[in-house]
Design a protein around this motif. Sequence first.
Motif, PDB file in Angstrom:
ATOM      1  N   ARG A 226       0.839  -1.205   0.000  1.00 35.26           N
ATOM      2  CA  ARG A 226       0.000   0.000   0.000  1.00 35.26           C
ATOM      3  C   ARG A 226       0.875   1.257   0.000  1.00 35.26           C
ATOM      4  N   TRP A 227       1.962   1.214   0.755  1.00 34.73           N
ATOM      5  CA  TRP A 227       2.886   2.342   0.766  1.00 34.73           C
ATOM      6  C   TRP A 227       3.602   2.479  -0.570  1.00 34.73           C
ATOM      7  N   PRO A 233       5.362   6.083  -7.692  1.00 35.16           N
ATOM      8  CA  PRO A 233       4.988   6.896  -8.854  1.00 35.16           C
ATOM      9  C   PRO A 233       5.241   8.390  -8.679  1.00 35.16           C
ATOM     10  N   GLN A 234       5.222   8.879  -7.444  1.00 30.23           N
ATOM     11  CA  GLN A 234       5.455  10.308  -7.251  1.00 30.23           C
ATOM     12  C   GLN A 234       6.897  10.621  -6.860  1.00 30.23           C
ATOM     13  N   ALA A 235       7.744   9.582  -6.732  1.00 30.50           N
ATOM     14  CA  ALA A 235       9.149   9.771  -6.385  1.00 30.50           C
ATOM     15  C   ALA A 235       9.913  10.336  -7.582  1.00 30.50           C
ATOM     16  N   PRO A 236      11.061  10.978  -7.360  1.00 25.99           N
ATOM     17  CA  PRO A 236      11.872  11.466  -8.485  1.00 25.99           C
ATOM     18  C   PRO A 236      12.220  10.333  -9.442  1.00 25.99           C
ATOM     19  N   GLU A 237      12.298  10.658 -10.737  1.00 23.70           N
ATOM     20  CA  GLU A 237      12.585   9.614 -11.726  1.00 23.70           C
ATOM     21  C   GLU A 237      14.005   9.086 -11.619  1.00 23.70           C
ATOM     22  N   ASP A 238      14.866   9.755 -10.868  1.00 23.02           N
ATOM     23  CA  ASP A 238      16.187   9.196 -10.578  1.00 23.02           C
ATOM     24  C   ASP A 238      16.097   7.945  -9.711  1.00 23.02           C
ATOM     25  N   ALA A 277      20.557  10.659  -1.616  1.00 26.23           N
ATOM     26  CA  ALA A 277      19.926   9.332  -1.665  1.00 26.23           C
ATOM     27  C   ALA A 277      19.306   8.943  -0.328  1.00 26.23           C
ATOM     28  N   GLU A 278      20.028   9.120   0.761  1.00 25.93           N
ATOM     29  CA  GLU A 278      19.508   8.704   2.067  1.00 25.93           C
ATOM     30  C   GLU A 278      18.270   9.493   2.454  1.00 25.93           C
ATOM     31  N   ASN A 279      18.234  10.787   2.100  1.00 24.78           N
ATOM     32  CA  ASN A 279      17.034  11.576   2.401  1.00 24.78           C
ATOM     33  C   ASN A 279      15.835  11.059   1.622  1.00 24.78           C
ATOM     34  N   ILE A 280      16.054  10.724   0.357  1.00 29.20           N
ATOM     35  CA  ILE A 280      14.960  10.204  -0.475  1.00 29.20           C
ATOM     36  C   ILE A 280      14.440   8.889   0.093  1.00 29.20           C
ATOM     37  N   LEU A 281      15.362   8.033   0.560  1.00 24.73           N
ATOM     38  CA  LEU A 281      14.973   6.704   1.020  1.00 24.73           C
ATOM     39  C   LEU A 281      14.649   6.657   2.518  1.00 24.73           C
ATOM     40  N   PRO A 343       6.906 -21.524  -2.779  1.00 26.40           N
ATOM     41  CA  PRO A 343       7.091 -22.980  -2.746  1.00 26.40           C
ATOM     42  C   PRO A 343       8.536 -23.425  -2.575  1.00 26.40           C
ATOM     43  N   THR A 344       9.491 -22.571  -2.957  1.00 27.83           N
ATOM     44  CA  THR A 344      10.913 -22.908  -2.845  1.00 27.83           C
ATOM     45  C   THR A 344      11.672 -21.638  -2.481  1.00 27.83           C
ATOM     46  N   ASP A 345      12.926 -21.807  -2.091  1.00 27.85           N
ATOM     47  CA  ASP A 345      13.715 -20.666  -1.628  1.00 27.85           C
ATOM     48  C   ASP A 345      14.002 -19.638  -2.718  1.00 27.85           C
ATOM     49  N   LEU A 346      13.989 -20.051  -3.977  1.00 31.07           N
ATOM     50  CA  LEU A 346      14.301 -19.117  -5.054  1.00 31.07           C
ATOM     51  C   LEU A 346      13.071 -18.563  -5.752  1.00 31.07           C
ATOM     52  N   SER A 347      11.908 -19.123  -5.510  1.00 31.63           N
ATOM     53  CA  SER A 347      10.685 -18.630  -6.151  1.00 31.63           C
ATOM     54  C   SER A 347      10.398 -17.206  -5.698  1.00 31.63           C
ATOM     55  N   THR A 348       9.833 -16.405  -6.603  1.00 29.58           N
ATOM     56  CA  THR A 348       9.720 -14.982  -6.323  1.00 29.58           C
ATOM     57  C   THR A 348       8.622 -14.351  -7.162  1.00 29.58           C
ATOM     58  N   MET A 349       8.319 -13.099  -6.859  1.00 31.67           N
ATOM     59  CA  MET A 349       7.458 -12.250  -7.674  1.00 31.67           C
ATOM     60  C   MET A 349       8.076 -10.871  -7.710  1.00 31.67           C
ATOM     61  N   HIS A 350       8.123 -10.246  -8.899  1.00 30.04           N
ATOM     62  CA  HIS A 350       8.654  -8.894  -9.044  1.00 30.04           C
ATOM     63  C   HIS A 350       7.612  -7.997  -9.715  1.00 30.04           C
ATOM     64  N   LEU A 351       7.550  -6.745  -9.281  1.00 30.88           N
ATOM     65  CA  LEU A 351       6.787  -5.700  -9.948  1.00 30.88           C
ATOM     66  C   LEU A 351       7.784  -4.620 -10.384  1.00 30.88           C
ATOM     67  N   TYR A 352       8.005  -4.533 -11.707  1.00 35.32           N
ATOM     68  CA  TYR A 352       8.961  -3.559 -12.237  1.00 35.32           C
ATOM     69  C   TYR A 352       8.225  -2.287 -12.663  1.00 35.32           C
ATOM     70  N   PRO A 353       8.640  -1.117 -12.189  1.00 33.78           N
ATOM     71  CA  PRO A 353       7.981   0.117 -12.637  1.00 33.78           C
ATOM     72  C   PRO A 353       8.314   0.411 -14.095  1.00 33.78           C
ATOM     73  N   VAL A 354       7.293   0.797 -14.867  1.00 33.44           N
ATOM     74  CA  VAL A 354       7.483   1.141 -16.282  1.00 33.44           C
ATOM     75  C   VAL A 354       6.813   2.486 -16.569  1.00 33.44           C
ATOM     76  N   ASP A 355       6.934   3.400 -15.595  1.00 32.78           N
ATOM     77  CA  ASP A 355       6.377   4.733 -15.769  1.00 32.78           C
ATOM     78  C   ASP A 355       7.508   5.723 -16.054  1.00 32.78           C
ATOM     79  N   GLY A 356       7.391   6.948 -15.616  1.00 29.09           N
ATOM     80  CA  GLY A 356       8.445   7.935 -15.822  1.00 29.09           C
ATOM     81  C   GLY A 356       8.728   8.174 -17.291  1.00 29.09           C
ATOM     82  N   ALA A 357       9.987   8.080 -17.672  1.00 29.93           N
ATOM     83  CA  ALA A 357      10.389   8.357 -19.054  1.00 29.93           C
ATOM     84  C   ALA A 357       9.694   7.443 -20.051  1.00 29.93           C
ATOM     85  N   ALA A 358       9.366   6.233 -19.651  1.00 31.55           N
ATOM     86  CA  ALA A 358       8.677   5.310 -20.560  1.00 31.55           C
ATOM     87  C   ALA A 358       7.294   5.822 -20.948  1.00 31.55           C
TER      88      ALA A 358
END
Length: 459
Positions: A226-227, A233-238, A277-281, A343-358
């Motif tokens: 949720r966060w 989406p509103q973070a700097p594109e850097d 960077a640290e301030n942004i994060l 199900p296994t130690d390597l199984s995963t899910m990723h959400l890649y952002p494709v906004d900004g310049a794209a």
Amino acid sequence: MDGNILEDMRGALRGPVIGPQDPDYDPARRIYNAMIDRRPAAFVRCADAGDVMAAIDFVREHDLEFAVRGGGHSGPGLCVVDDAVTLDLAPMRWVRVDPVARTARVGGGSLLADLDHATHAFGLGVPAGIMSTTGVGGLTLGGGHGHLTRKYGLTVDSLVAADVVLADGSFVTASESEHPDLFWALRGGGGNFGVVTSFRFRLHPVGTVIAGVTLWPVAQTREVLRWYREFLPQAPEDLNGFFAALTVPPGPPFPEEIHGRKMCGVVWCWTGDPETAENILAVVREPGPPAFHFTAPMPYPVLQTMFDELIPTGLQWYWRGDFFDAIPDDAIDVHAKYAENLPTDLSTMHLYPVDGAAHRVDAQDTAWGYRDAMWSGVIGGIDPDPANARAIRQWCVDYWQDLHPHSMGGAYVNFIGADESRDRVEATYRDHYDRLGGIKYRYDPHNLFHANQNIKPTA
């Protein structure tokens, strides 16, 4: 394949031709996904564009099935087909950088490691992928996204020209001024239109980045997502950050007390002023205190290798993907459910952002059909043990079926499984599909290039 045909091929090409009786055959047929176990009739290791032209003529004249291999990362194994000829571009690994023009020419068999290494020497780079072992060709032709997408767009947004061997064996250069229809189709249309023997990319400033990983216990998945959906989406594109569900691997930089624990998290890449960077994060504490937060300056090519050893060649893989324009609460519930049951130690899910310049590239400018998507998602069932292949596939399919109703309908073409329906390919290209079919008819009317996520030629 008839032995005489094999010998004729060897005589016609500079590069080696590997048949089933040759000692290099079994190594040659291994690709990144070990779940794929196919036996092509031969491997043609093309030394140059001339070899590709000769090989295309040969398979066409002898009515042979064939496929094209770049980096071999195809999840569904589209680069190897039983009893077919694989045109392997691996010998064509080269990169030539023009630092004044800020462009790079890249051989069709090159890996991202080759591209990143060559361009980094000049403080430049291309937005492409998250693993250095990925092939430049397959990633680019599918559209391409990665750590630099919000800053510099998709990989195809930096493509300025491509040298292509067509179905009739001829050689052309596609660009905005030469064969512009083919150039349009290559930018997202996959391997449907020819064999790309070299790419020319526009380069962008990128040197040392701030890389980071923030992890929270998997029980906090709902709060974190949720966060994340509001923050990024509103973070700097850097700032690029892809969300992941994972099991923490043993080893640095992760402390021993979280090894083997299921977590959710974000992998960060900051290309702006290192001092900020640290301030942004600093906001990573908003969804709750993270169990782990790490940032460090590193050369961009080093960030690109971060996952190479964790998920090397030779594992069992099954994946599926979708595009998303939002992450609603109901979808978050699905993510939380399956993250808790990796199900296994390597199984995963990723959400890649494709906004900004794209998003600043017009939807009609390339074959990529989802300029309005916010995230490109992939669910990956991964494990070294073939005995777990059925379990990781079932987890992935169940996850995808529960999540798909919250998607935009199509997926990044490189994340579509071989066993998915034809409708999925059409959905991926939306209203571009008919135009792509017409271009396919012009350049490959008999569908010679069909060992791919296929677009049918239409007159």
